[in-house]
Design an enzyme around this catalytic site. Structure first.
Site, PDB file in Angstrom:
ATOM      1  N   CYS A  56       0.828  -1.204   0.000  1.00 54.79           N
ATOM      2  CA  CYS A  56       0.000   0.000   0.000  1.00 54.79           C
ATOM      3  C   CYS A  56       0.864   1.256   0.000  1.00 54.79           C
ATOM      4  O   CYS A  56       0.540   2.238  -0.665  1.00 54.79           O
ATOM      5  CB  CYS A  56      -0.934  -0.002   1.212  1.00 54.79           C
ATOM      6  N   ARG A  57       1.951   1.230   0.758  1.00 60.26           N
ATOM      7  CA  ARG A  57       2.855   2.387   0.747  1.00 60.26           C
ATOM      8  C   ARG A  57       3.406   2.618  -0.655  1.00 60.26           C
ATOM      9  O   ARG A  57       3.482   3.755  -1.136  1.00 60.26           O
ATOM     10  CB  ARG A  57       3.994   2.182   1.741  1.00 60.26           C
TER      11      ARG A  57
END
Length: 221
Positions: A86-87
């Site tokens: 997600c980062r």
């Protein structure tokens, strides 16, 4: 290999591997576990996008309908700062925000994580778009991308120091399936991409192509 066999192998990995490698391994098992949901439950194009209003990281309410007055909106569901994939995805989105603006679009990231974690994420990553707090995954459910983490996964999360009740608060064990939706000014989903896997989530070419097509359509012949 069955899900249970994969979980057993993952537990062995937890005992001998690093935390980061184990977390990635767990996310890959999760991808397999939610594959059937992706195929049958998520909204697809063309369909009407659910209207929603959610608080951003500064407690200001952001409304999809209001954002659409200024142009199309890219809605991105992601799990949270704790997830390395997600980062990376948000970093990739940040890298093309200038292109989105040129095409008249804005971005809304939607996550169950508490605003305090989103504020830190925005500051560290220097994001130019808001992260909205979807408590309990209710908006994710409207888009058909919510996922209740099964009990057999929860201990694995905790073993990796990922306490979703800490990150997400009440209802913390509901996560979104990572997804991107392009919504036009008529509130119609014109592009949908449901991606739990790492590689596809870094590729924004399909989204940009759809947005360029939307701009050409709006500009006329």
């Amino acid at each position: 290999m069955s899900l249970q066999q994969k979980l057993d192998a993952l537990r062995t990995h937890l005992e001998v591997g690093t935390r980061s490698n184990a977390l990635v391994a767990m996310l890959r098992v999760m991808e397999d576990a939610v594959s059937s949901d992706r195929a049958t439950r998520a909204l697809q194009a063309p369909s009407r996008a659910p209207a929603f209003s959610l608080p951003d990281a500064t407690s200001q309410t952001v409304s999809l309908s209001e954002m659409l007055r200024d142009g199309p909106v890219v809605v991105v569901f992601y799990r949270g700062e704790w997830s390395p994939w997600c980062r990376k995805e948000l970093n990739a989105l940040q890298g093309v925000t200038g292109r989105f603006k040129m095409l008249g679009a804005s971005v809304l990231a939607v996550s169950p994580q508490l605003p305090v974690f989103s504020r830190g994420h925005i500051r560290r990553r220097r994001l130019d778009f808001p992260i909205l707090h979807d408590s309990g995954g209710h908006v994710a459910a409207q888009f058909g991308v919510e996922w209740q983490v099964p009990a057999e996964f929860r201990k694995l999360y905790l073993d990796l120091n990922v306490d979703l009740e800490k990150f997400n608060g009440q209802g913390g064990w509901v996560l979104p399936i990572p997804a991107r939706f392009l919504i036009d000014r008529q509130q119609t989903i014109v592009y949908a991409e449901i991606n739990a896997g790492e590689t596809h989530r870094m590729d924004l070419s399909g989204l940009l192509t759809a947005l360029e097509g939307l701009q050409r359509k709006a500009s006329g012949p």
